[in-house]
Design a protein around this motif. Structure first.
Motif, short mmCIF file in Angstrom:
data_model
loop_
_atom_site.label_atom_id
_atom_site.label_comp_id
_atom_site.label_asym_id
_atom_site.label_seq_id
_atom_site.Cartn_x
_atom_site.Cartn_y
_atom_site.Cartn_z
N ASP A 1 0.89 -1.16 0.00
CA ASP A 1 0.00 0.00 0.00
C ASP A 1 0.93 1.21 0.00
O ASP A 1 1.49 1.57 1.05
CB ASP A 1 -0.87 -0.04 1.26
N ARG A 2 1.14 1.79 -1.19
CA ARG A 2 2.13 2.87 -1.29
C ARG A 2 1.77 4.06 -0.41
O ARG A 2 2.65 4.67 0.20
CB ARG A 2 2.25 3.34 -2.75
N GLU A 3 0.46 4.38 -0.35
CA GLU A 3 0.03 5.52 0.46
C GLU A 3 0.40 5.34 1.92
O GLU A 3 0.96 6.23 2.56
CB GLU A 3 -1.48 5.65 0.37
N LYS A 4 0.07 4.19 2.46
CA LYS A 4 0.35 3.93 3.88
C LYS A 4 1.83 3.59 4.11
O LYS A 4 2.30 3.61 5.26
CB LYS A 4 -0.50 2.76 4.37
N GLY A 5 2.53 3.23 3.05
CA GLY A 5 3.95 2.87 3.20
C GLY A 5 4.17 1.54 3.90
O GLY A 5 5.21 1.34 4.52
N ILE A 6 3.18 0.65 3.84
CA ILE A 6 3.38 -0.68 4.43
C ILE A 6 2.96 -1.76 3.44
O ILE A 6 2.29 -1.49 2.45
CB ILE A 6 2.61 -0.88 5.76
N ALA A 7 3.39 -2.97 3.74
CA ALA A 7 3.09 -4.07 2.82
C ALA A 7 2.78 -5.34 3.61
O ALA A 7 2.98 -5.40 4.84
CB ALA A 7 4.27 -4.31 1.90
N ILE A 8 2.29 -6.35 2.90
CA ILE A 8 2.02 -7.64 3.52
C ILE A 8 2.64 -8.73 2.64
O ILE A 8 2.56 -8.66 1.41
CB ILE A 8 0.49 -7.85 3.73
N ASN A 9 3.29 -9.68 3.27
CA ASN A 9 3.92 -10.77 2.52
C ASN A 9 2.83 -11.69 1.99
O ASN A 9 1.87 -12.01 2.70
CB ASN A 9 4.88 -11.54 3.42
N GLU A 10 3.01 -12.11 0.74
CA GLU A 10 2.05 -13.01 0.10
C GLU A 10 1.74 -14.24 0.97
O GLU A 10 0.62 -14.74 0.99
CB GLU A 10 2.64 -13.47 -1.25
#
Ligand code: ATP
Ligand code: MG
Length: 416
Positions: free
Chosen positions: A227-236
């Protein structure tokens, strides 16, 4: 440093047994030498880069209260038996060996048990906590496949840090401070914009997620949704509607990318400290469990990631902070006066504490310029005819195409 004194030389030929761009460039430019698949030695140029990365990591770990140690690489079996990890089938990449008398020992692949064994005796009271220790050391892992050059080695340099806390509150405060320090590291290394805090599986001892620090890379082994806006991601690996809801992420907004894990942070709860019988007494004299966290950064992997990320078709292109030298200096033209001027300049720049790689060879101009690009030194200064007639130097940034003509003073200002 003079190019004529440098141990390594550049090479035009591509190493045949190496597909990864990072390793190809680093070998051709003389930064590293491949010993065998997944095992590399660092030559003077590569060693300088590695030391600079280490020092940035060190400064940031010290700033959150980390104390540096150096654990042994050879590890006794008994402490690993206490945590049921010696015979754990899931730990399938461990190099183990035997002493002459037949005693089995492990070769360091991680250090949770040894660090608890080393300092557990000093963590007896709530007054002794929290404590944070780390080391920067080669780790050994019998990886099924060594891949992508420095990205996945069988011997590689890691920063591993361990925290010990007396309460969940204390632990989380330390943990989040360390996450902030990690971002400072990635920013200083020039990877801040492409590195994401990524939720990942926390393991079996905790309900919390772990965090991975994933840098976007086409040759990365992981797939993450960011999520570029929030600057976080989740591993598949943990992508599910339930987990997305927990993290407040909207599936529609997520972008699927390939990434490489350049660090991670874990909540270990009290699993290992309990197993090794290390407890502290609280204010009321009651025995309590110690909450542990562990935090890794792949130092040599980062060197590969940076090499690859900033490179172009001409070669490497180091960020200023970790370049082996700040300036590549040489002269072009036949006049002896030119070489003499470059020699003087080399001394003057060195006096100003600028790290200079002085190409003092009488080589062809094209060879010099090609090498300067392959080596990826951030700034290039050339002494040429214009220097003798107009007193100006040719100045170029590795990442730009334009040539500038500047005086010595103007260049010094640019470099500072
Ligand atoms: P990975 O998921 O990439 O296999 P890991 O989860 O096993 O790594 P740790 O054991 O926690 O990672 O190691 C800490 C850091 O060390 C990782 O985040 C990564 O950056 C780096 N690292 C791990 N394995 C290797 C390797 N084989 N070669 C180079 N760096 C590595
Ligand atoms: Mg991992």
């Amino acid at each position: 440093m003079r190019v004529t004194n440098l141990v390594s030389k550049t090479s035009r030929t591509f190493p045949a047994d190496e597909e990864a761009k990072n390793a190809q460039l680093l070998i051709r430019a003389g930064y590293i030498h491949k010993e065998m698949a997944g095992v590399y030695s660092f030559l003077p140029l590569g060693f300088r880069v590695l030391e600079k990365i280490k020092n940035i990591v060190r400064e940031e770990m010290n700033s959150v209260g980390g104390q540096e140690v150096m654990m042994s690489v050879l590890q006794p079996k008994d402490i690993w038996q206490k945590t049921d990890r010696w015979d754990d089938k899931k730990v399938d990449n461990w190099f183990k060996t035997k002493l002459v008398n037949g005693t089995e020992v492990g070769v360091g692949l991680t250090h949770e048990e040894p660090i608890i064994d080393s300092i557990g005796d000093f963590l007896k009271s709530y007054k002794d906590l929290p404590k944070i220790v780390y080391q920067i050391q080669n780790k050994f892992r019998n990886e099924l496949r060594a891949k992508s050059g420095l990205f996945r080695g069988r011997e590689f340099l890691m920063k591993d840090m361990y925290s010990f806390a007396s309460s969940q509150e204390q632990h989380i405060e330390i943990y989040e401070n360390i996450v902030k320090a990690y971002f400072k590291v990635y920013e200083r290394l020039g990877l801040g914009e492409v590195t994401y805090r990524t939720y990942a599986d926390g393991g079996i001892f905790t309900k919390r997620f772990s965090d991975e620090f994933q840098t976007i890379s086409p040759i990365g082994e992981d797939t993450i949704y960011l999520d570029r806006e929030k600057g976080i991601a989740i591993n598949e690996e943990i992508m599910s509607d339930e987990n997305l809801a927990k993290m407040g992420l909207d599936k529609q907004k997520l972008e699927k990318v390939k990434a490489v894990e350049v660090g991670n942070t874990f909540h270990l709860e009290t699993k290992y400290t309990d197993a090794l019988d290390v407890y502290f007494s609280d204010k009321n004299g009651n025995q309590q469990s110690i909450i542990m966290g562990c935090y890794g950064i792949g130092i040599s992997r980062l060197m590969g990631v940076i090499a690859e990320h900033f490179s172009d078709d001409k070669g490497l292109n180091w960020p200023k902070n970790i370049a082996p030298y700040s300036v590549y200096l040489s002269f072009i033209g036949q006049d002896e006066e030119l070489k003499k001027t470059a020699e003087d300049l080399y001394e003057k720049l060195t006096d100003q504490k600028i790290e200079v790689l002085f190409d003092d060879r009488d080589a062809r101009p094209s060879e010099k310029l090609t090498d300067s690009e392959l080596l990826g030194i951030p700034f290039r200064i050339i002494v040429n005819k214009g220097t003798l007639s107009d007193g100006v130097l040719e100045f170029k940034q590795r990442s730009k195409t334009d040539l500038e003509h500047l005086s010595f003073e103007e260049i010094i200002n640019r470099l500072k």
